[in-house]
Design an enzyme around this catalytic site. Sequence first.
Site, PDB file in Angstrom:
ATOM      1  N   SER A   1      36.447  23.168   1.308  1.00 47.35           N
ATOM      2  CA  SER A   1      36.732  21.750   1.177  1.00 47.35           C
ATOM      3  C   SER A   1      36.531  21.058   2.514  1.00 47.35           C
ATOM      4  O   SER A   1      36.149  21.688   3.498  1.00 47.35           O
ATOM      5  CB  SER A   1      38.154  21.536   0.664  1.00 47.35           C
ATOM      6  N   ASN A   2      36.762  19.768   2.522  1.00 49.78           N
ATOM      7  CA  ASN A   2      36.662  18.952   3.726  1.00 49.78           C
ATOM      8  C   ASN A   2      38.004  18.309   3.995  1.00 49.78           C
ATOM      9  O   ASN A   2      38.687  17.896   3.052  1.00 49.78           O
ATOM     10  CB  ASN A   2      35.662  17.814   3.501  1.00 49.78           C
ATOM     11  N   ALA A   3      38.367  18.184   5.248  1.00 51.54           N
ATOM     12  CA  ALA A   3      39.590  17.478   5.585  1.00 51.54           C
ATOM     13  C   ALA A   3      39.422  16.009   5.196  1.00 51.54           C
ATOM     14  O   ALA A   3      38.486  15.356   5.634  1.00 51.54           O
ATOM     15  CB  ALA A   3      39.877  17.600   7.074  1.00 51.54           C
TER      16      ALA A   3
END
Lengths: 215, 215
Positions: A22-24
């Site tokens: 995922s991405n922050a």
Amino acid sequence: MPRILITAGPTREYLDPVRYLSNASSGKMGAALAKAALNAGFEVTIVSGPVGCHYPQELRVIRVTTTDEMLQACLQVFPDCVGAIGAAAPCDFRPKAVSVEKIKKTGDDTMTVEFVATPDIFAELGKIKQPNQWLVPFALETCENGKEHALEKLRQKNGDWIILNGPKTILGGYAEVEILDRTGTTLATLSGTKESVATQIIGTINAELRMQYAE
Amino acid sequence: MPRILITAGPTREYLDPVRYLSNASSGKMGAALAKAALNAGFEVTIVSGPVGCHYPQELRVIRVTTTDEMLQACLQVFPDCVGAIGAAAPCDFRPKAVSVEKIKKTGDDTMTVEFVATPDIFAELGKIKQPNQWLVPFALETCENGKEHALEKLRQKNGDWIILNGPKTILGGYAEVEILDRTGTTLATLSGTKESVATQIIGTINAELRMQYAE
């Protein structure tokens, strides 16, 4: 009232039933933009990945998990909108193979995963964009020639303006962004709380649109 | 009052400033266990990864991001506790190399990432466990011989009981778990809301402890 599409939050790409890439992204900038857009008289549809933050009740919210789901939702919503702002941080890679069962640790305690690129949501919207629609992607750049990369992205995505931000903006309440047009001109440099920056972003877009109609 | 340590939520292992590998985990089971433990008269320290849920105010909460940070916090807290319950879903792999700048997509749109195993937090606690302390790890198993795998994990970690749960439990409010002892005997099969299951887990642990002291 004219409707705009705002994407928000991260997306997740699962390797197996529990692990994901995922991405922050907290979703806070998307929520702040949505609120500012409502205040400016737009109707808003938000397409959001998994976030803990709350969205204003007046929004139409479509919840998604993966980048592909976010793309499908956006393709469906965008034709009824005057414009779109990409505040989401869609995961741009997904594992080439997804395991139905939880991947077990092997004896040597290493794991090699091949990832393939996910679709570029705003590039896809750029392909179906009509002359009366506008597109404002975000670019998160962490290296020195960030402005150059952002402009390249703006052209690739067939966008109208791009919002360049740094990694400082990701999770906190504070934002520091620059709005660029396709010629590389800086329309605005904004910093402050996400709410205040969001209001100024919507204001800048509105001012640009008024200028275009005046021409 | 005797203090127990509860781990909760996921951990994140960053590939670069924005992308990370993580595990699906809402932190709700940890929060429910903490509440149940407070109600049963324990003091509670929770070591939690990034979650959206709120923890009761009476807890001592230590927030961490990576598995290694969770381990360090647990190693510090555990010696002052009578026992520990592992409701966290620590990410068990981290990228071998971490990029300081955001990884750019290459022309062929693929990315291969080598991961290495992160430390096993409860196995490390198992090594420093004193005779008067107890350890209850969770095992999330998605395949058929889950019970067998769970027992193997229980022995590897030098735990006392293990809570076996399925992927259904991960994000929703509902849980379905089995508590096993080291001989493979099922002490309890529990299902219901996370709150109700958490209360029954604490009740089962308390009953087992009373039996041990009675022996």
